[in-house]
Design a protein around this motif. Structure first.
Motif, PDB file in Angstrom:
ATOM      1  N   UNK A 167      62.905 -25.310 -39.761  1.00 23.01           N
ATOM      2  CA  UNK A 167      63.291 -24.421 -38.660  1.00 23.01           C
ATOM      3  C   UNK A 167      64.104 -23.246 -39.184  1.00 23.01           C
ATOM      4  N   UNK A 168      65.051 -23.528 -40.074  1.00 19.21           N
ATOM      5  CA  UNK A 168      65.877 -22.477 -40.643  1.00 19.21           C
ATOM      6  C   UNK A 168      65.024 -21.493 -41.445  1.00 19.21           C
ATOM      7  N   UNK A 169      64.093 -21.994 -42.221  1.00 17.34           N
ATOM      8  CA  UNK A 169      63.211 -21.135 -43.010  1.00 17.34           C
ATOM      9  C   UNK A 169      62.366 -20.239 -42.102  1.00 17.34           C
ATOM     10  N   UNK A 170      61.843 -20.793 -41.019  1.00 17.29           N
ATOM     11  CA  UNK A 170      61.059 -19.988 -40.077  1.00 17.29           C
ATOM     12  C   UNK A 170      61.914 -18.898 -39.451  1.00 17.29           C
ATOM     13  N   UNK A 171      63.156 -19.223 -39.089  1.00 24.81           N
ATOM     14  CA  UNK A 171      64.047 -18.221 -38.494  1.00 24.81           C
ATOM     15  C   UNK A 171      64.422 -17.145 -39.511  1.00 24.81           C
ATOM     16  N   UNK A 173      62.594 -16.207 -42.048  1.00 25.89           N
ATOM     17  CA  UNK A 173      61.383 -15.412 -42.251  1.00 25.89           C
ATOM     18  C   UNK A 173      61.220 -14.394 -41.122  1.00 25.89           C
ATOM     19  N   UNK A 174      61.451 -14.826 -39.890  1.00 25.60           N
ATOM     20  CA  UNK A 174      61.367 -13.913 -38.739  1.00 25.60           C
ATOM     21  C   UNK A 174      62.431 -12.825 -38.844  1.00 25.60           C
ATOM     22  N   UNK A 178      61.812  -8.785 -39.098  1.00 32.63           N
ATOM     23  CA  UNK A 178      62.470  -7.866 -38.166  1.00 32.63           C
ATOM     24  C   UNK A 178      63.265  -6.798 -38.883  1.00 32.63           C
ATOM     25  N   UNK A 179      64.014  -7.196 -39.922  1.00 33.08           N
ATOM     26  CA  UNK A 179      64.806  -6.237 -40.682  1.00 33.08           C
ATOM     27  C   UNK A 179      63.917  -5.231 -41.410  1.00 33.08           C
ATOM     28  N   UNK A 180      62.843  -5.708 -42.001  1.00 39.05           N
ATOM     29  CA  UNK A 180      61.919  -4.808 -42.702  1.00 39.05           C
ATOM     30  C   UNK A 180      61.311  -3.816 -41.713  1.00 39.05           C
ATOM     31  N   UNK A 181      60.883  -4.309 -40.557  1.00 43.75           N
ATOM     32  CA  UNK A 181      60.305  -3.413 -39.551  1.00 43.75           C
ATOM     33  C   UNK A 181      61.325  -2.370 -39.101  1.00 43.75           C
ATOM     34  N   UNK A 182      62.572  -2.793 -38.901  1.00 43.34           N
ATOM     35  CA  UNK A 182      63.623  -1.858 -38.475  1.00 43.34           C
ATOM     36  C   UNK A 182      63.888  -0.824 -39.557  1.00 43.34           C
ATOM     37  N   UNK A 183      63.976  -1.263 -40.831  1.00 42.73           N
ATOM     38  CA  UNK A 183      64.203  -0.330 -41.940  1.00 42.73           C
ATOM     39  C   UNK A 183      63.075   0.693 -42.041  1.00 42.73           C
ATOM     40  N   UNK A 184      61.844   0.215 -41.933  1.00 44.09           N
ATOM     41  CA  UNK A 184      60.692   1.117 -42.038  1.00 44.09           C
ATOM     42  C   UNK A 184      60.665   2.081 -40.854  1.00 44.09           C
ATOM     43  N   UNK A 185      60.941   1.583 -39.670  1.00 42.13           N
ATOM     44  CA  UNK A 185      60.960   2.435 -38.473  1.00 42.13           C
ATOM     45  C   UNK A 185      62.041   3.505 -38.597  1.00 42.13           C
ATOM     46  N   UNK A 186      63.226   3.126 -39.064  1.00 42.08           N
ATOM     47  CA  UNK A 186      64.318   4.102 -39.254  1.00 42.08           C
ATOM     48  C   UNK A 186      63.956   5.146 -40.302  1.00 42.08           C
ATOM     49  N   UNK A 187      63.296   4.706 -41.365  1.00 32.14           N
ATOM     50  CA  UNK A 187      62.885   5.605 -42.428  1.00 32.14           C
ATOM     51  C   UNK A 187      61.868   6.608 -41.906  1.00 32.14           C
ATOM     52  N   UNK A 188      60.917   6.143 -41.101  1.00 33.22           N
ATOM     53  CA  UNK A 188      59.907   7.021 -40.533  1.00 33.22           C
ATOM     54  C   UNK A 188      60.544   8.039 -39.590  1.00 33.22           C
ATOM     55  N   UNK A 189      61.497   7.592 -38.775  1.00 30.42           N
ATOM     56  CA  UNK A 189      62.197   8.498 -37.838  1.00 30.42           C
ATOM     57  C   UNK A 189      62.954   9.573 -38.605  1.00 30.42           C
ATOM     58  N   UNK A 190      63.575   9.195 -39.721  1.00 34.59           N
ATOM     59  CA  UNK A 190      64.356  10.152 -40.501  1.00 34.59           C
ATOM     60  C   UNK A 190      63.457  11.191 -41.167  1.00 34.59           C
TER      61      UNK A 190
END
Length: 192
Positions: A167-171, A173-174, A178-190
């Protein structure tokens, strides 16, 4: 004390029925069991008791063993699961609870050494099939009921630890996704 399985249990194949989408008795297949050998993936697979299949209804302390197919494993029936009949893929192993606890026997049959021996017994065919006569000759170490309970309690603690770790590993991983998506989204916005 070491005993032959056939001397401490009645062994029979499960029932060959056509599963229905609804009913009052669960009809178990190998696909209903997860990696930890728990029936957590149960889907719409039911049968109705009809007088012919009553003898296959699992009882407290029963163990089922997948004796045919690609995955050989045992599971101890728990009455909290509800009424269930295993398919003919399984053997029903019925022991007396004063001699052998079903949960102990299932854990014993799932041990690496016994699994290896069961695969050897069932080898030779395209799909593994363990003959009943040879299954009855499998040696089972049968300690006192108290020792069996201690062994089962310890294994259940280990299983709980594995489940929590998964359960901890799945969380984690999620969270990483989420962090990678947020970093990429912020990078694209910038950049725009």
């Amino acid at each position: 004390m070491v005993k032959k399985l056939g001397n401490i249990a009645e062994i029979q194949f499960g029932s060959y029925d056509k599963p229905q989408e609804e009913g009052n008795v669960k009809y178990l297949h190998a696909g209903h069991f997860d990696k930890l050998l728990k029936p957590s993936k149960f889907e719409e697979s039911f049968v109705e008791l009809d007088g012919k299949n009553d003898k296959f209804l699992l009882q407290p302390n029963d163990v089922i063993l997948a004796g045919k197919g690609h995955r050989t494993f045992a599971w101890a029936y728990d009455v909290d699961f509800g009424q269930a009949i295993p398919s003919s893929l399984f053997y029903i192993i019925r022991t007396h609870p004063s001699e052998v606890l079903g949960v102990y026997l299932a854990q014993y049959l799932n041990s690496e050494k016994v699994q290896y021996n069961l695969k050897l017994i069932g080898a030779g065919a395209t799909i593994t099939s363990i003959p009943k006569k040879e299954l009855e000759q499998v040696s089972i170490v049968v300690p006192s009921i108290e020792e069996q309970r201690k062994i089962v309690d310890f294994i259940e603690l280990l299983d709980e630890d594995l489940r929590l770790t998964q359960d901890l590993l799945e969380k984690r991983t999620a969270l990483k996704k989420g962090l990678i998506n947020r970093l990429i989204s912020n990078e694209i916005k910038m950049k725009t």
